[in-house]
Write an enzyme that holds these catalytic residues in place. Sequence first.
Site, mmCIF file in Angstrom:
data_model
loop_
_atom_site.group_PDB
_atom_site.id
_atom_site.type_symbol
_atom_site.label_atom_id
_atom_site.label_comp_id
_atom_site.label_asym_id
_atom_site.label_seq_id
_atom_site.Cartn_x
_atom_site.Cartn_y
_atom_site.Cartn_z
ATOM 1 N N ARG A 67 0.879 -1.216 0.112
ATOM 2 C CA ARG A 67 -0.030 -0.012 0.038
ATOM 3 C C ARG A 67 0.775 1.338 -0.112
ATOM 4 N NH1 ARG A 67 -3.742 0.316 -2.503
ATOM 5 N NH2 ARG A 67 -5.619 1.440 -1.143
ATOM 6 N N HIS A 183 4.492 9.328 20.645
ATOM 7 C CA HIS A 183 4.562 9.767 21.880
ATOM 8 C C HIS A 183 3.507 10.212 22.593
ATOM 9 C CE1 HIS A 183 7.164 11.173 25.268
ATOM 10 N NE2 HIS A 183 7.946 9.968 25.011
ATOM 11 N N HIS A 218 9.780 21.368 20.372
ATOM 12 C CA HIS A 218 9.206 20.204 19.956
ATOM 13 C C HIS A 218 10.248 19.617 18.826
ATOM 14 C CE1 HIS A 218 6.661 16.958 19.615
ATOM 15 N NE2 HIS A 218 5.312 17.721 19.103
ATOM 16 N N MET A 253 19.372 23.020 23.596
ATOM 17 C CA MET A 253 18.476 22.140 22.667
ATOM 18 C C MET A 253 18.762 20.721 22.526
ATOM 19 S SD MET A 253 16.284 24.204 21.600
ATOM 20 C CE MET A 253 16.125 25.132 22.812
ATOM 21 N N GLY A 254 17.803 19.818 22.706
ATOM 22 C CA GLY A 254 17.807 18.413 22.878
ATOM 23 C C GLY A 254 17.947 17.784 24.108
ATOM 24 N N PHE A 255 17.647 18.828 24.898
ATOM 25 C CA PHE A 255 17.818 18.396 26.520
ATOM 26 C C PHE A 255 16.489 18.596 27.394
ATOM 27 C CE2 PHE A 255 21.991 18.362 25.492
ATOM 28 C CZ PHE A 255 22.800 17.504 26.071
ATOM 29 N N HIS A 257 12.756 17.046 29.159
ATOM 30 C CA HIS A 257 11.375 16.712 28.692
ATOM 31 C C HIS A 257 10.198 16.904 29.805
ATOM 32 C CE1 HIS A 257 8.670 14.020 26.623
ATOM 33 N NE2 HIS A 257 9.534 14.013 25.601
ATOM 34 N N ARG A 266 14.460 6.693 24.623
ATOM 35 C CA ARG A 266 14.723 6.729 23.099
ATOM 36 C C ARG A 266 16.050 7.208 22.810
ATOM 37 N NH1 ARG A 266 9.934 10.598 21.592
ATOM 38 N NH2 ARG A 266 10.881 11.596 22.933
ATOM 39 N N ASP A 308 15.949 13.916 20.686
ATOM 40 C CA ASP A 308 16.393 14.685 19.745
ATOM 41 C C ASP A 308 17.913 15.110 19.551
ATOM 42 O OD1 ASP A 308 14.075 15.243 17.988
ATOM 43 O OD2 ASP A 308 13.107 16.412 19.536
ATOM 44 N N ARG A 333 6.036 10.549 12.460
ATOM 45 C CA ARG A 333 4.967 10.891 13.437
ATOM 46 C C ARG A 333 3.620 10.938 12.944
ATOM 47 N NH1 ARG A 333 5.518 13.015 18.517
ATOM 48 N NH2 ARG A 333 7.190 11.334 18.674
ATOM 49 N N ARG A 352 -12.484 22.144 24.293
ATOM 50 C CA ARG A 352 -12.699 23.489 24.639
ATOM 51 C C ARG A 352 -12.340 23.986 26.072
ATOM 52 N NH1 ARG A 352 -13.595 28.387 26.147
ATOM 53 N NH2 ARG A 352 -14.854 29.794 24.622
#
Length: 371
Positions: A67, A183, A218, A253-255, A257, A266, A308, A333, A352
């Site tokens: 597919r 995730h 993100h 950056m990359g540190f 969470h 991961r 990341d 993703r 909402r």
Amino acid sequence: MTMVYSPGLDGVVAGETRVSCVDQGRLLYRGYAIQELAEKTNFEEVLHLMLYGELPGEERLQYIMDRLDDFRALPEQVYHVLQHIPATVPMMEVVRTMVSFAGHFDPVEGDDDEAIRQRAIWLTAQVPSIIAARHRLLNGDEPVKPRRGMSHAAQMLYLLFGEEPDDMTADLLDLTLVLYAEHEFNASTFTCRVICSTESDLVSSVAGAIGALKGPLHGGANEAAMRMLLRFKSADEAAKWVVEALERKEKIMGFGHRVYRHGDHRAHILEQKMRKLAHKKGQDHWLAIYDAVRDPVRRLKNIYPNVDYPCGLTYHLMGLPLDLFTPIFVSARVSGWSAHYLEQSRGNRLYRPLSEYIGQAERTVPPLDER
Ligand code: CMC
């Protein structure tokens, strides 16, 4: 009704899901630990797991691969539009626009669960073709026609570079796709579910999610992390910079969470493979720089790498251009977003929330000439 205010929805449970969870710091997709999935499955199997809830047997795996191959070709109009987007537009913006545009040529009819799954497979197949076509056109190369029978990861590299990749490179890309597939209620998935909750369509929900993933807090962090590493000529320089940056209260950056306070599993899985790749390529100096940033962040702030951080360097070592890093994250993703779309659309309740008003008290509108 009790009103709860939590900036960034920190600690708020915003919905139920069967797609994935983080259980005591371990990520599980539909009950399978990510470590085991990383070792024993490939992205196509995870795609099946996302969309159908179970891992495929051989026949179902072949079906998913067929597919994907059926859906890889881009409509002629997509190439046309790609050529008219200014060369300076970042790849993530191109992907966002082109997913939306390709949606006008959606070959799947209907809105039942199976139609949504088919549309999700089609989107998953289209994204690498869009990324590769844009990349090649920007470099003055003709887009490459997809070839049937390759793995999704190998196909992506083939479409980008016009040559079949070696097994190690394809397997490593595949591993990152497995790790990036899903995730739970992260910002982009939540965006996807919010859009879905208005009874909007899958393509709109995915286009919105791509916009959310783009930011450096993100998905954009894989590119941002590598851009940071590229500033350093040596480990000493990196270590000095990171200590000073932390003193200035800069984010590395990359540190960090929101849901892992003691490290992202991961990152650990990928880091081991990344080290092997660096050795193989004779690029050990990158590992020294990588560690020189990682160690002070851990020592001084007790903050660990997220996926990341190693992913940025992994993609760099694989020879991938920086602006493809986050788009590749998209290509994985899409599977998780689609699973959440399916879940949200069944048993839906419109998202909402409330807001706390902190603006002006009521006042009267003065006439135009008095303002
Ligand atoms: N570098 C330095 N300090 C950090 C970092 C970082 N990367 N992350 C968090 N902190 C500090 C932050 O400054 C704050 O310190 P203090 O309490 O002294 O003010 C404390 O840790 C709590 O941080 P926060 O921003 O309130 O935590 P959060 O849960 O809102 O943030 C995060 C999570 C991912 C947005 C944040 O860690 C961050 O900005 N990291 C850098 C960007 C990044 O790598 N993003 C990828 C996220 S994971 C994978 C993905 O989605 O792609």
